[in-house]
Design an enzyme around this catalytic site. Structure first.
Site, PDB file in Angstrom:
ATOM      1  CG  HIS A 130     -18.115 -23.664  -3.628  1.00 39.70           C
ATOM      2  ND1 HIS A 130     -17.801 -23.006  -4.792  1.00 39.70           N
ATOM      3  CD2 HIS A 130     -17.167 -23.303  -2.736  1.00 39.70           C
ATOM      4  CE1 HIS A 130     -16.714 -22.264  -4.602  1.00 39.70           C
ATOM      5  NE2 HIS A 130     -16.313 -22.418  -3.362  1.00 39.70           N
ATOM      6  N   GLY A 137     -11.641 -25.135   2.981  1.00 39.42           N
ATOM      7  CA  GLY A 137     -12.840 -25.811   2.499  1.00 39.42           C
ATOM      8  C   GLY A 137     -12.751 -26.054   1.004  1.00 39.42           C
ATOM      9  CG  HIS A 192     -16.963 -20.224   0.806  1.00 36.10           C
ATOM     10  ND1 HIS A 192     -16.386 -19.007   0.502  1.00 36.10           N
ATOM     11  CD2 HIS A 192     -16.528 -21.094  -0.143  1.00 36.10           C
ATOM     12  CE1 HIS A 192     -15.656 -19.141  -0.603  1.00 36.10           C
ATOM     13  NE2 HIS A 192     -15.710 -20.406  -1.002  1.00 36.10           N
ATOM     14  CD  GLU A 193     -16.241 -25.053   0.857  1.00 39.65           C
ATOM     15  OE1 GLU A 193     -16.487 -25.642  -0.208  1.00 39.65           O
ATOM     16  OE2 GLU A 193     -15.378 -24.156   0.929  1.00 39.65           O
ATOM     17  CD  GLN A 202     -14.072 -24.728  -4.472  1.00 43.22           C
ATOM     18  OE1 GLN A 202     -14.321 -25.224  -3.383  1.00 43.22           O
ATOM     19  NE2 GLN A 202     -13.268 -23.681  -4.610  1.00 43.22           N
ATOM     20  CB  CYS A 237     -13.308 -18.672  -3.366  1.00 43.11           C
ATOM     21  SG  CYS A 237     -13.920 -20.172  -4.146  1.00 43.11           S
ATOM     22  CG  LEU A 238      -8.919 -23.094  -2.359  1.00 42.24           C
ATOM     23  CD1 LEU A 238      -8.892 -24.589  -2.080  1.00 42.24           C
ATOM     24  CD2 LEU A 238      -7.543 -22.484  -2.142  1.00 42.24           C
TER      25      LEU A 238
HETATM   26 NI    NI Z   1     -14.745 -21.442  -2.443  1.00 49.71          NI
END
Ligand code: NI
Length: 169
Positions: free
Chosen positions: A138, A45, A134-135, A50, A92-93
């Site tokens: 963000h 995701g 999660h998304e 991000q 998370c990225l």
């Molecule tokens: Ni994330």
């Protein structure tokens, strides 16, 4: 185009994003770039904040590109219902190399718009429910570490600060 991924510490990750109001070719190009960026980083995701774009836009693919119908685009998503609670390993990225057992709803139903602005509803459980939550987080300026105990969260923040000081973040 693959964008660099913004890491924890950047303001854009902790501010609420702006609604998507224009559903044009540019938006479709941005979505394509977001998928490319997400796959290149082996993520499931990615939210527009991000990549430094404060828009309420996320892409998800819990099949990690294995299935063509696994691609999910969410513009202006909102959770309309949730059920249950389960803790599972999550990362998370924007916080590379940090993972922690994070509580999330077991099942969620989300209302969102596609790249044409058409509304749809999607329900998911397990990993998909987790990715949806999660998304959407963000887009509200929230990261998974905010669902952890203060002790765990502070431990991760301390480690990040150490990496920042060492120029490794
Ligand atoms: Ni994330």
């Amino acid at each position: 185009m693959i964008y660099p991924i913004v890491k924890y510490g950047e303001r854009v990750l902790e501010a609420p994003a702006e609604p998507v109001t224009v559903f044009d070719k540019e938006l479709k190009k941005l979505v394509a770039d977001m998928f490319e960026t997400m796959y290149a980083a082996n993520g499931v995701g990615l939210g527009a904040p991000q990549i430094g774009i404060p828009k309420r836009l996320s892409v998800i693919d819990v099949t990690v590109g294995e299935k063509p119908d696994g691609k999910l685009v969410l513009a202006n998503p909102v959770i309309v219902s949730k059920e249950g609670r389960v803790a599972h390993d999550e990362g998370c990225l924007s916080l590379p190399d940090f993972r922690a057992s994070t509580p999330r709803p077991e099942r969620v139903t989300v209302r969102a718009q596609d790249t044409d602005g058409k509304e749809f509803v999607i329900s998911g459980e397990g990993l998909l429910a987790r990715a949806l939550c999660h998304e959407i987080d963000h887009l509200n300026g929230k990261l998974f570490i905010q669902h952890l105990s203060m002790l765990k969260r502070d431990s991760i923040k301390r480690k990040v600060r150490r990496l920042m000081k060492a120029g490794q973040w």
